[in-house]
Design a protein around this motif. Structure first.
Motif, PDB file in Angstrom:
ATOM      1  N   ALA A 133      14.235 -22.709   8.460  1.00 32.46           N
ATOM      2  CA  ALA A 133      14.453 -21.997   7.197  1.00 32.46           C
ATOM      3  C   ALA A 133      13.426 -22.411   6.149  1.00 32.46           C
ATOM      4  O   ALA A 133      12.927 -21.575   5.379  1.00 32.46           O
ATOM      5  N   ILE A 134      13.089 -23.699   6.115  1.00 30.43           N
ATOM      6  CA  ILE A 134      12.091 -24.178   5.153  1.00 30.43           C
ATOM      7  C   ILE A 134      10.734 -23.538   5.435  1.00 30.43           C
ATOM      8  O   ILE A 134      10.013 -23.133   4.508  1.00 30.43           O
ATOM      9  N   ILE A 135      10.380 -23.440   6.704  1.00 31.72           N
ATOM     10  CA  ILE A 135       9.125 -22.772   7.070  1.00 31.72           C
ATOM     11  C   ILE A 135       9.134 -21.333   6.578  1.00 31.72           C
ATOM     12  O   ILE A 135       8.165 -20.840   5.989  1.00 31.72           O
ATOM     13  N   GLU A 136      10.243 -20.654   6.801  1.00 27.91           N
ATOM     14  CA  GLU A 136      10.331 -19.239   6.430  1.00 27.91           C
ATOM     15  C   GLU A 136      10.316 -19.038   4.921  1.00 27.91           C
ATOM     16  O   GLU A 136       9.882 -17.988   4.435  1.00 27.91           O
ATOM     17  N   MET A 137      10.764 -20.033   4.168  1.00 27.22           N
ATOM     18  CA  MET A 137      10.706 -19.933   2.711  1.00 27.22           C
ATOM     19  C   MET A 137       9.276 -19.876   2.200  1.00 27.22           C
ATOM     20  O   MET A 137       9.021 -19.395   1.085  1.00 27.22           O
ATOM     21  N   THR A 138       8.332 -20.376   2.994  1.00 21.35           N
ATOM     22  CA  THR A 138       6.929 -20.382   2.563  1.00 21.35           C
ATOM     23  C   THR A 138       6.206 -19.083   2.896  1.00 21.35           C
ATOM     24  O   THR A 138       5.042 -18.920   2.530  1.00 21.35           O
ATOM     25  N   LEU A 139       6.875 -18.174   3.592  1.00 18.10           N
ATOM     26  CA  LEU A 139       6.237 -16.907   3.935  1.00 18.10           C
ATOM     27  C   LEU A 139       5.928 -16.104   2.675  1.00 18.10           C
ATOM     28  O   LEU A 139       6.728 -16.061   1.737  1.00 18.10           O
ATOM     29  N   VAL A 140       4.779 -15.474   2.671  1.00 18.06           N
ATOM     30  CA  VAL A 140       4.376 -14.621   1.556  1.00 18.06           C
ATOM     31  C   VAL A 140       4.155 -13.219   2.096  1.00 18.06           C
ATOM     32  O   VAL A 140       3.264 -12.986   2.914  1.00 18.06           O
ATOM     33  N   PHE A 141       4.988 -12.295   1.649  1.00 19.51           N
ATOM     34  CA  PHE A 141       4.863 -10.909   2.067  1.00 19.51           C
ATOM     35  C   PHE A 141       4.162 -10.110   0.974  1.00 19.51           C
ATOM     36  O   PHE A 141       4.395 -10.346  -0.216  1.00 19.51           O
ATOM     37  N   PRO A 142       3.319  -9.163   1.357  1.00 14.14           N
ATOM     38  CA  PRO A 142       2.663  -8.328   0.343  1.00 14.14           C
ATOM     39  C   PRO A 142       3.685  -7.470  -0.385  1.00 14.14           C
ATOM     40  O   PRO A 142       4.689  -7.051   0.197  1.00 14.14           O
ATOM     41  N   GLU A 143       3.431  -7.234  -1.649  1.00 16.77           N
ATOM     42  CA  GLU A 143       4.317  -6.366  -2.407  1.00 16.77           C
ATOM     43  C   GLU A 143       4.186  -4.938  -1.904  1.00 16.77           C
ATOM     44  O   GLU A 143       3.125  -4.508  -1.467  1.00 16.77           O
ATOM     45  N   ALA A 144       5.302  -4.210  -1.958  1.00 14.36           N
ATOM     46  CA  ALA A 144       5.266  -2.817  -1.528  1.00 14.36           C
ATOM     47  C   ALA A 144       4.328  -2.035  -2.434  1.00 14.36           C
ATOM     48  O   ALA A 144       4.421  -2.120  -3.664  1.00 14.36           O
ATOM     49  N   PRO A 145       3.395  -1.272  -1.874  1.00 12.44           N
ATOM     50  CA  PRO A 145       2.441  -0.537  -2.701  1.00 12.44           C
ATOM     51  C   PRO A 145       3.106   0.579  -3.483  1.00 12.44           C
ATOM     52  O   PRO A 145       4.049   1.213  -3.017  1.00 12.44           O
ATOM     53  N   ALA A 146       2.620   0.795  -4.684  1.00 14.63           N
ATOM     54  CA  ALA A 146       3.126   1.903  -5.486  1.00 14.63           C
ATOM     55  C   ALA A 146       2.592   3.209  -4.915  1.00 14.63           C
ATOM     56  O   ALA A 146       1.667   3.242  -4.114  1.00 14.63           O
ATOM     57  N   ASP A 147       3.172   4.336  -5.348  1.00 12.63           N
ATOM     58  CA  ASP A 147       2.728   5.636  -4.857  1.00 12.63           C
ATOM     59  C   ASP A 147       1.249   5.828  -5.158  1.00 12.63           C
ATOM     60  O   ASP A 147       0.789   5.624  -6.278  1.00 12.63           O
ATOM     61  N   GLY A 148       0.501   6.250  -4.150  1.00 18.06           N
ATOM     62  CA  GLY A 148      -0.917   6.507  -4.326  1.00 18.06           C
ATOM     63  C   GLY A 148      -1.792   5.304  -4.078  1.00 18.06           C
ATOM     64  O   GLY A 148      -3.009   5.427  -4.035  1.00 18.06           O
ATOM     65  N   GLU A 149      -1.188   4.124  -3.948  1.00 25.12           N
ATOM     66  CA  GLU A 149      -1.977   2.928  -3.691  1.00 25.12           C
ATOM     67  C   GLU A 149      -2.071   2.683  -2.202  1.00 25.12           C
ATOM     68  O   GLU A 149      -1.165   2.983  -1.447  1.00 25.12           O
ATOM     69  N   GLU A 150      -3.150   2.102  -1.791  1.00 28.49           N
ATOM     70  CA  GLU A 150      -3.330   1.785  -0.387  1.00 28.49           C
ATOM     71  C   GLU A 150      -2.540   0.539  -0.045  1.00 28.49           C
ATOM     72  O   GLU A 150      -2.404  -0.379  -0.853  1.00 28.49           O
ATOM     73  N   ASN A 151      -2.055   0.526   1.151  1.00 26.10           N
ATOM     74  CA  ASN A 151      -1.321  -0.646   1.627  1.00 26.10           C
ATOM     75  C   ASN A 151      -2.294  -1.790   1.825  1.00 26.10           C
ATOM     76  O   ASN A 151      -3.342  -1.618   2.428  1.00 26.10           O
ATOM     77  N   ASN A 152      -1.965  -2.949   1.290  1.00 28.15           N
ATOM     78  CA  ASN A 152      -2.881  -4.081   1.377  1.00 28.15           C
ATOM     79  C   ASN A 152      -2.494  -5.054   2.475  1.00 28.15           C
ATOM     80  O   ASN A 152      -2.757  -6.241   2.396  1.00 28.15           O
ATOM     81  N   ASN A 153      -1.842  -4.562   3.549  1.00 22.99           N
ATOM     82  CA  ASN A 153      -1.434  -5.437   4.644  1.00 22.99           C
ATOM     83  C   ASN A 153      -2.614  -6.178   5.244  1.00 22.99           C
ATOM     84  O   ASN A 153      -2.522  -7.354   5.588  1.00 22.99           O
ATOM     85  N   ALA A 154      -3.740  -5.471   5.406  1.00 26.22           N
ATOM     86  CA  ALA A 154      -4.884  -6.092   6.059  1.00 26.22           C
ATOM     87  C   ALA A 154      -5.400  -7.265   5.252  1.00 26.22           C
ATOM     88  O   ALA A 154      -5.832  -8.278   5.799  1.00 26.22           O
ATOM     89  N   GLU A 155      -5.344  -7.151   3.904  1.00 26.36           N
ATOM     90  CA  GLU A 155      -5.852  -8.219   3.061  1.00 26.36           C
ATOM     91  C   GLU A 155      -4.979  -9.459   3.139  1.00 26.36           C
ATOM     92  O   GLU A 155      -5.457 -10.577   3.009  1.00 26.36           O
ATOM     93  N   SER A 156      -3.673  -9.264   3.349  1.00 29.69           N
ATOM     94  CA  SER A 156      -2.760 -10.405   3.362  1.00 29.69           C
ATOM     95  C   SER A 156      -2.518 -10.947   4.754  1.00 29.69           C
ATOM     96  O   SER A 156      -1.800 -11.910   4.930  1.00 29.69           O
ATOM     97  N   ALA A 157      -3.104 -10.329   5.772  1.00 33.83           N
ATOM     98  CA  ALA A 157      -2.812 -10.709   7.152  1.00 33.83           C
ATOM     99  C   ALA A 157      -3.165 -12.150   7.435  1.00 33.83           C
ATOM    100  O   ALA A 157      -2.482 -12.834   8.178  1.00 33.83           O
ATOM    101  N   SER A 158      -4.256 -12.647   6.837  1.00 32.51           N
ATOM    102  CA  SER A 158      -4.665 -14.027   7.103  1.00 32.51           C
ATOM    103  C   SER A 158      -4.568 -14.883   5.859  1.00 32.51           C
ATOM    104  O   SER A 158      -5.200 -15.926   5.765  1.00 32.51           O
ATOM    105  N   GLY A 159      -3.731 -14.446   4.907  1.00 33.66           N
ATOM    106  CA  GLY A 159      -3.607 -15.195   3.661  1.00 33.66           C
ATOM    107  C   GLY A 159      -2.840 -16.470   3.845  1.00 33.66           C
ATOM    108  O   GLY A 159      -2.055 -16.621   4.755  1.00 33.66           O
ATOM    109  N   GLY A 160      -3.055 -17.479   2.972  1.00 31.72           N
ATOM    110  CA  GLY A 160      -2.373 -18.767   3.074  1.00 31.72           C
ATOM    111  C   GLY A 160      -1.138 -18.795   2.237  1.00 31.72           C
ATOM    112  O   GLY A 160      -0.870 -17.970   1.434  1.00 31.72           O
TER     113      GLY A 160
END
Length: 214
Positions: free
Chosen positions: A187-214
């Motif tokens: 659970a402690i490990i999972e608390m450190t997970l950082v998920f990208p914020e849901a993109p607003a309408d018209g914005e591109e999904n930034n999943n690729a940018e956060s894929a290797s983020g720390g």
């Protein structure tokens, strides 16, 4: 010339998710091995029926609650679900360990806790799958799914082997207690997970940018 990083180390958020998954799922198998051993020791004359009842209790959540699980996992934040499932399992196993150490655990209670822990696992596993597109880029998703699926089998096999090896050394109550602690670690490990914020309408999904983020 720099060598390419291994997949897990190149995707830090996915690595944390993977580590939490392996810890949690291996812990579930260790618990099951420990309780099966305990059931065999306390119900020698009716061990077949007792083991069958325990297995049925563990299988029921997936059969009875699959629609509810799907709706809840789809609507709730992934990090909350992962942490809640692991902390719930930790609390349940902690109580089982206490009951075993005081010789107050009954077969009925073992079935009930087996059912409840299976409920937590039933919510945990699909949440893992839900997380993948948020933590890796589209081009890496196939490999991430392969890691996730193979890790589930690895955790199951490793947990079964480790549980069988540690029972004689630690005893069932201590093994279950350490397993409860491992869920807290997960659970402690999972608390450190950082998920990208849901993109607003018209914005591109930034999943690729956060894929290797720390």
């Amino acid at each position: 010339m720099h060598s390419k990083k291994p997949f897990l180390f190149a995707h830090r958020q996915f690595f944390r998710l993977w580590l939490g998954q392996v810890t949690s799922q291996a812990g579930t198998r260790i618990y099951q091995i420990a309780i099966v051993w305990w059931i065999l020791s306390v119900s020698k004359e009716h061990s077949g029926f007792a083991l069958g009842a325990f297995m049925v209790a563990g299988a029921l959540p997936s059969l009875l609650l699959f629609k509810l699980i799907g709706r809840v996992v789809d609507r709730m934040p992934a990090k909350f679900m992962l942490v809640a499932c692991d902390l719930t399992s930790a609390a349940l196993m902690g109580y089982v360990a206490w009951s075993l150490s005081n010789d107050t655990l009954t077969l009925g209670a073992a079935y009930l806790f087996g059912f409840l822990i299976a409920v937590a696992e039933g919510f945990f596993n699909p949440t893992i799958t839900k997380c993948l597109p948020s933590l890796v880029s589209a081009e890496d998703l196939e490999q991430a799914v392969a890691y996730q699926a193979s890790s589930q089998y690895l955790a199951s096999f490793g947990g079964s082997v480790l549980g069988a090896m540690l029972i004689a050394w630690l005893g069932i109550p201590l093994l279950v207690l350490l397993n409860a602690i491992s869920y807290v670690f997960s659970a402690i490990i999972e608390m450190t997970l950082v998920f990208p914020e849901a993109p607003a309408d018209g914005e591109e999904n930034n999943n690729a940018e956060s894929a290797s983020g720390g």
